[in-house]
Write an enzyme that holds these catalytic residues in place. Structure first.
Site, PDB file in Angstrom:
ATOM      1  N   ARG A   1      -6.340   1.496  -1.450  1.00 50.90           N
ATOM      2  CA  ARG A   1      -5.328   2.120  -2.316  1.00 50.90           C
ATOM      3  C   ARG A   1      -5.911   3.357  -2.997  1.00 50.90           C
ATOM      4  O   ARG A   1      -6.373   4.244  -2.288  1.00 50.90           O
ATOM      5  CB  ARG A   1      -4.818   1.102  -3.335  1.00 50.90           C
TER       6      ARG A   1
ATOM      7  N   ASP B   1     -10.751  -2.822  -7.185  1.00 52.03           N
ATOM      8  CA  ASP B   1     -10.366  -1.722  -8.088  1.00 52.03           C
ATOM      9  C   ASP B   1     -10.005  -2.213  -9.485  1.00 52.03           C
ATOM     10  O   ASP B   1      -9.322  -1.490 -10.222  1.00 52.03           O
ATOM     11  CB  ASP B   1      -9.176  -0.956  -7.473  1.00 52.03           C
TER      12      ASP B   1
ATOM     13  N   ASP C   1      -9.363  -4.347  -2.583  1.00 52.78           N
ATOM     14  CA  ASP C   1      -9.622  -2.974  -3.031  1.00 52.78           C
ATOM     15  C   ASP C   1     -10.805  -2.852  -4.003  1.00 52.78           C
ATOM     16  O   ASP C   1     -11.333  -1.757  -4.181  1.00 52.78           O
ATOM     17  CB  ASP C   1      -8.369  -2.383  -3.703  1.00 52.78           C
TER      18      ASP C   1
ATOM     19  N   ASP D   1      -3.934  -5.541  -9.510  1.00 49.56           N
ATOM     20  CA  ASP D   1      -3.460  -4.999 -10.794  1.00 49.56           C
ATOM     21  C   ASP D   1      -1.952  -5.152 -11.005  1.00 49.56           C
ATOM     22  O   ASP D   1      -1.496  -5.398 -12.122  1.00 49.56           O
ATOM     23  CB  ASP D   1      -3.932  -3.553 -11.002  1.00 49.56           C
TER      24      ASP D   1
ATOM     25  N   GLY E   1      -0.776  -7.942  -2.441  1.00 51.05           N
ATOM     26  CA  GLY E   1      -1.455  -8.002  -1.131  1.00 51.05           C
ATOM     27  C   GLY E   1      -2.416  -9.183  -1.093  1.00 51.05           C
ATOM     28  O   GLY E   1      -3.158  -9.398  -2.047  1.00 51.05           O
TER      29      GLY E   1
ATOM     30  N   ARG F   1       5.499  -8.882  -2.873  1.00 53.92           N
ATOM     31  CA  ARG F   1       5.543  -7.850  -3.909  1.00 53.92           C
ATOM     32  C   ARG F   1       6.972  -7.906  -4.457  1.00 53.92           C
ATOM     33  O   ARG F   1       7.925  -7.761  -3.695  1.00 53.92           O
ATOM     34  CB  ARG F   1       5.243  -6.476  -3.319  1.00 53.92           C
TER      35      ARG F   1
ATOM     36  N   THR G   1      -8.171  -9.054  -4.591  1.00 50.98           N
ATOM     37  CA  THR G   1      -7.708  -7.888  -3.822  1.00 50.98           C
ATOM     38  C   THR G   1      -8.887  -7.332  -3.039  1.00 50.98           C
ATOM     39  O   THR G   1     -10.021  -7.362  -3.527  1.00 50.98           O
ATOM     40  CB  THR G   1      -7.129  -6.774  -4.733  1.00 50.98           C
TER      41      THR G   1
HETATM   42  O1  F6P Z   1      -3.990  -3.717  -2.288  1.00 50.99           O
HETATM   43  C1  F6P Z   1      -4.358  -4.169  -1.022  1.00 50.99           C
HETATM   44  C2  F6P Z   1      -3.857  -3.220   0.034  1.00 50.99           C
HETATM   45  O2  F6P Z   1      -4.253  -3.714   1.293  1.00 50.99           O
HETATM   46  C3  F6P Z   1      -4.277  -1.767  -0.137  1.00 50.99           C
HETATM   47  O3  F6P Z   1      -5.594  -1.545   0.302  1.00 50.99           O
HETATM   48  C4  F6P Z   1      -3.229  -1.063   0.680  1.00 50.99           C
HETATM   49  O4  F6P Z   1      -3.035   0.251   0.226  1.00 50.99           O
HETATM   50  C5  F6P Z   1      -1.998  -1.889   0.430  1.00 50.99           C
HETATM   51  O5  F6P Z   1      -2.446  -3.162   0.008  1.00 50.99           O
HETATM   52  C6  F6P Z   1      -1.101  -2.054   1.618  1.00 50.99           C
HETATM   53  O6  F6P Z   1       0.014  -2.761   1.215  1.00 50.99           O
HETATM   54  P1  F6P Z   1       1.072  -3.402   2.214  1.00 50.99           P
HETATM   55  O7  F6P Z   1       0.408  -4.566   2.898  1.00 50.99           O
HETATM   56  O8  F6P Z   1       2.176  -3.843   1.320  1.00 50.99           O
HETATM   57  O9  F6P Z   1       1.425  -2.340   3.185  1.00 50.99           O
END
Ligand code: F6P
Length: 319
Positions: free
Chosen positions: A171, A129, A127, A103, A11, A72, A125
């Site tokens: 997340r 985290d 997050d 991560d 992300g 991803r 990120t």
């Molecule tokens: O890790 C960043 C994040 O925005 C999280 O907060 C969220 O759960 C996830 O990515 C969403 O992923 P995507 O953009 O692939 O839906």
């Protein structure tokens, strides 16, 4: 070492561009060549790689998103995918890599190091985290985006005397919700690190209402569950008129704050410094405003712990 590569993965987060810029400029400052790898590990496998110059990263420090794009990549989770990536790095004569991401991206970086390819991780990120750093690139900007949104919702919550459930990203981590809740004076903050009974939350809401509170803001970290469902439960179990807002991907975009630009520049430059002294398999971080680094494999084994003091404070201030 003459040539390094840089990629962003997973992300995106505001400040990634400032990090890319810092890798490129720091490397060139030290007479290294830098190659940008587009679309994260997917682009690495596909050989979507291009030489970067000083000018390639001009005019991006203030932009959200990532100039190198991101993805991803499932294939990179396999050994075959990882070896294909290393083949491309060898083909381009790239001797070491900086990976900017969360991560999942660090897991890829760790695999590259295990296969003998020197890699350093830069935590990016929203997050916040990742253990081994107090802050990740993008968290501060996302936090400010959440606060801006909650301030606006608070206006209409006040006018209509309503209860608002606001779901924020993160997340499995509650940092965004916790920090935003503290900064915004939310009545309740629900985060995955704390298992709070819904009945207790409802009781507290009712108590506040009986005491004269006309509206309430409840921040729910997505790791706790669906804000929509929580809003429905509150609506069903109280006579409080309740609305739900899911903030979603607006939290991932926007102009990075000064704090994120500075953090990104410092962390990314440190990553290049580490490669220059022959380090590998490390992640850079910031702890007590000092740049630090830790083995990625150690960081990946841990879970970032909740700041208990801060959580307690948020409770005490929202009585
Ligand atoms: O890790 C960043 C994040 O925005 C999280 O907060 C969220 O759960 C996830 O990515 C969403 O992923 P995507 O953009 O692939 O839906």
């Amino acid at each position: 070492m003459k040539r390094i590569g840089v990629l962003t993965s997973g992300g995106d987060s505001p400040g990634m561009n400032a990090a890319i810029r810092a890798v490129v400029r720091k490397a060139i400052y030290h007479n290294l060549e830098v190659y940008g790898i587009y679309y994260g590990y997917q682009g690495l496998i596909n050989g979507d790689i291009e030489k970067m110059e000083i000018g390639s990263v001009g005019d991006i420090i203030h932009r959200g998103g990532t100039k190198l794009y991101t993805a991803r990549c499932e294939e990179f989770k396999t050994k075959e995918g990882q070896l294909k990536g290393i083949e491309q790095l060898n083909k381009f004569g790239i001797e070491a890599l900086v990976v900017i991401g969360g991560d999942g991206s660090f897991r890829g970086a760790e695999k590259l190091t295990e296969h003998g390819f020197p890699t350093i991780g830069v935590p990016g990120t929203i997050d916040n985290d990742i253990p081994g750093t107090d802050f990740t690139i993008g968290f501060d900007t996302a936090l400010n985006t959440v606060i801006d949104a909650v301030d606006k919702i608070r206006d209409t919550a006040t006018s209509h005397e309503r209860t608002y459930v606001i779901e924020v990203m993160g997340r499995d981590a509650g940092d965004l919700a916790l920090w935003a809740g503290l900064a915004d004076g939310a009545e309740t903050i629900m985060i995955p690190e704390v298992n709070e009974d819904m009945e207790e939350i409802i009781k507290r809401l009712k108590r506040g209402h009986d005491r004269g509170k006309k509206h309430s803001i409840i921040l729910v970290a997505e790791g706790v569950g669906s804000g929509v469902e929580i809003g429905q439960q509150i609506q069903d179990k109280t006579d409080l008129e309740t609305r739900v807002t899911v903030l979603g991907h607006i939290q991932r975009g926007g102009t990075p704050t000064a704090a994120d630009r500075v953090l990104a520049s410092r962390l990314a430059a440190k990553a290049v410094e580490l490669l220059l002294v022959g380090e590998k398999g490390q992640m850079v971080g910031i702890e007590n405003n000092k740049l630090v680094y830790h083995p990625i494999n150690q960081a990946l084994k841990k879970k970032k712990s909740l700041d208990q003091e801060m959580y307690q404070l948020s409770k005490e201030l929202s009585i």
